[in-house]
Design a protein around this motif. Structure first.
Motif, PDB file in Angstrom:
ATOM      1  N   GLU A   1      41.359  37.184  47.008  1.00  0.00           N
ATOM      2  CA  GLU A   1      40.663  37.815  48.130  1.00  0.00           C
ATOM      3  C   GLU A   1      40.872  39.323  48.118  1.00  0.00           C
ATOM      4  O   GLU A   1      39.931  40.101  48.297  1.00  0.00           O
ATOM      5  N   LEU A   2      42.113  39.738  47.885  1.00  0.00           N
ATOM      6  CA  LEU A   2      42.410  41.164  47.802  1.00  0.00           C
ATOM      7  C   LEU A   2      41.684  41.797  46.618  1.00  0.00           C
ATOM      8  O   LEU A   2      41.070  42.864  46.733  1.00  0.00           O
ATOM      9  N   TYR A   3      41.741  41.125  45.478  1.00  0.00           N
ATOM     10  CA  TYR A   3      41.086  41.626  44.261  1.00  0.00           C
ATOM     11  C   TYR A   3      39.576  41.769  44.480  1.00  0.00           C
ATOM     12  O   TYR A   3      38.994  42.814  44.189  1.00  0.00           O
ATOM     13  N   ASP A   4      38.943  40.729  45.010  1.00  0.00           N
ATOM     14  CA  ASP A   4      37.492  40.752  45.182  1.00  0.00           C
ATOM     15  C   ASP A   4      37.062  41.802  46.203  1.00  0.00           C
ATOM     16  O   ASP A   4      36.018  42.437  46.049  1.00  0.00           O
TER      17      ASP A   4
ATOM     18  N   PHE B   1      38.579  44.342  52.642  1.00  0.00           N
ATOM     19  CA  PHE B   1      39.812  44.914  52.106  1.00  0.00           C
ATOM     20  C   PHE B   1      40.796  45.221  53.239  1.00  0.00           C
ATOM     21  O   PHE B   1      41.987  44.944  53.138  1.00  0.00           O
ATOM     22  N   GLU B   2      40.301  45.782  54.339  1.00  0.00           N
ATOM     23  CA  GLU B   2      41.172  46.067  55.473  1.00  0.00           C
ATOM     24  C   GLU B   2      41.774  44.788  56.033  1.00  0.00           C
ATOM     25  O   GLU B   2      42.936  44.759  56.440  1.00  0.00           O
ATOM     26  N   SER B   3      40.991  43.723  56.069  1.00  0.00           N
ATOM     27  CA  SER B   3      41.501  42.446  56.565  1.00  0.00           C
ATOM     28  C   SER B   3      42.606  41.918  55.670  1.00  0.00           C
ATOM     29  O   SER B   3      43.621  41.399  56.152  1.00  0.00           O
TER      30      SER B   3
ATOM     31  N   PRO C   1      40.421  42.375  34.595  1.00  0.00           N
ATOM     32  CA  PRO C   1      39.895  41.053  34.932  1.00  0.00           C
ATOM     33  C   PRO C   1      40.925  40.190  35.667  1.00  0.00           C
ATOM     34  O   PRO C   1      42.107  40.197  35.329  1.00  0.00           O
ATOM     35  N   PHE C   2      40.461  39.475  36.666  1.00  0.00           N
ATOM     36  CA  PHE C   2      41.343  38.588  37.428  1.00  0.00           C
ATOM     37  C   PHE C   2      41.650  37.347  36.588  1.00  0.00           C
ATOM     38  O   PHE C   2      40.757  36.724  36.034  1.00  0.00           O
TER      39      PHE C   2
ATOM     40  N   VAL D   1      47.458  43.384  40.520  1.00  0.00           N
ATOM     41  CA  VAL D   1      46.104  43.921  40.676  1.00  0.00           C
ATOM     42  C   VAL D   1      46.109  45.312  40.050  1.00  0.00           C
ATOM     43  O   VAL D   1      46.977  46.130  40.350  1.00  0.00           O
ATOM     44  N   ARG D   2      45.145  45.571  39.188  1.00  0.00           N
ATOM     45  CA  ARG D   2      45.145  46.842  38.454  1.00  0.00           C
ATOM     46  C   ARG D   2      43.725  47.335  38.248  1.00  0.00           C
ATOM     47  O   ARG D   2      42.793  46.534  38.045  1.00  0.00           O
ATOM     48  N   ALA D   3      43.543  48.678  38.299  1.00  0.00           N
ATOM     49  CA  ALA D   3      42.235  49.284  38.063  1.00  0.00           C
ATOM     50  C   ALA D   3      42.403  50.576  37.284  1.00  0.00           C
ATOM     51  O   ALA D   3      43.417  51.265  37.395  1.00  0.00           O
ATOM     52  N   GLN D   4      41.384  50.909  36.501  1.00  0.00           N
ATOM     53  CA  GLN D   4      41.355  52.133  35.711  1.00  0.00           C
ATOM     54  C   GLN D   4      40.116  52.922  36.092  1.00  0.00           C
ATOM     55  O   GLN D   4      39.048  52.340  36.330  1.00  0.00           O
ATOM     56  N   HIS D   5      40.251  54.249  36.182  1.00  0.00           N
ATOM     57  CA  HIS D   5      39.100  55.085  36.517  1.00  0.00           C
ATOM     58  C   HIS D   5      38.128  55.110  35.342  1.00  0.00           C
ATOM     59  O   HIS D   5      38.523  55.337  34.205  1.00  0.00           O
TER      60      HIS D   5
END
Length: 253
Positions: A146-149, A159-161, A196-197, A224-228
């Motif tokens: 849920e957080l990832y999506d 996301f705030e929820s 990817p999850f 959870v990870r992200a790249q610019h």
């Protein structure tokens, strides 16, 4: 916020794997290639009365960046308003040698920090005691997804929820934060590319009789990870803590 605030300071050099726990919850777990000295807020892990601070040290290879440095680890707790004065310190090897104990690794050390100030009660103490395997349950994996999506789809409300308990807990201890909602949403809408999850890679470490789940990945990547997309040097990633309140797993730190 009418209470005293505290910070931890750690001095860690190569040749040891160190874990530090406060009241049974790990706040630090690293092998380092060079000297590090992290400092951060710790009030949200403390309670009024006795607080158990545990250090677990095990040997690791010496770093090629500092081949002459042997293991050393120190953890201290300090008043946020008086960083020069430690109210608790445990130091390897001094604290061990002072007790006339062998200093060979591995070892477990630490002590007790007594806090007499009134502090908010950590939210996880209201969480239910849960049994779960290290691979997690369907509910735990769903909470992470849920957080990832929410972040992946730039769904601000969702996301705030997913993060509302973490935000409210931090503000309960440390007051309103300077980053506005508009600024947060602007950052969120940068062109991030999500790792990817993979639910099968997730791991849920159980602490405090199952009141706390620490979420990480078996591969060593952040949960959870992200790249610019446009600036490859920019990225973020996080592991996090969850507790089960009112029948639902929620991120709280």
């Amino acid at each position: 916020m009418a209470h005293t605030n505290y910070v931890y300071r750690i001095l860690h050099r190569p040749a040891s794997h160190a874990r530090a726990l406060i009241n049974g919850v790990p706040i630090y777990d690293r092998i380092v290639p060079d000297n590090v000295a992290p400092i951060g807020p710790v009030t949200h892990w403390l309670v009024r009365g006795e607080n158990t601070i545990t250090v677990e040290l095990s040997p690791s290879p010496r770093s090629p960046l500092a081949p002459d440095l042997g293991p050393h680890f120190e953890i201290s707790v300090r008043l946020a308003e008086d960083l020069d004065r430690a109210i608790f310190t445990w130091d390897y090897p001094k604290s061990v040698a002072a007790l006339s104990l062998p200093i060979d690794l591995p070892l477990v050390g630490g002590g007790v920090l007594r806090i007499d100030d009134d502090l908010p009660d950590p939210v996880y103490r209201r969480g239910s005691r849960e049994e779960f395997p290290v691979e997690g349950t369907a509910d735990q994996r769903a909470a992470v997804q849920e957080l990832y999506d929410a972040f992946a789809t730039r769904d601000a409300g969702r996301f705030e929820s997913a993060m509302d308990l973490k935000v409210s807990e931090f503000e309960r201890y440390y007051g309103p934060q300077p980053l506005s909602r508009a600024e947060a949403m602007k950052r969120m809408n940068e062109p991030w590319v999500m790792e990817p999850f993979d639910a099968h890679d997730l791991r849920f470490d159980r602490y405090v009789d199952g009141r706390v789940a620490y979420v990480r990945r078996a591969s060593g990547k952040p949960a959870v990870r992200a790249q610019h997309r446009d600036e490859p040097t920019l990225g973020w990633g996080a592991n996090f803590y969850m507790t089960r309140l009112d029948g639902r797993w929620r991120v709280f730190c």
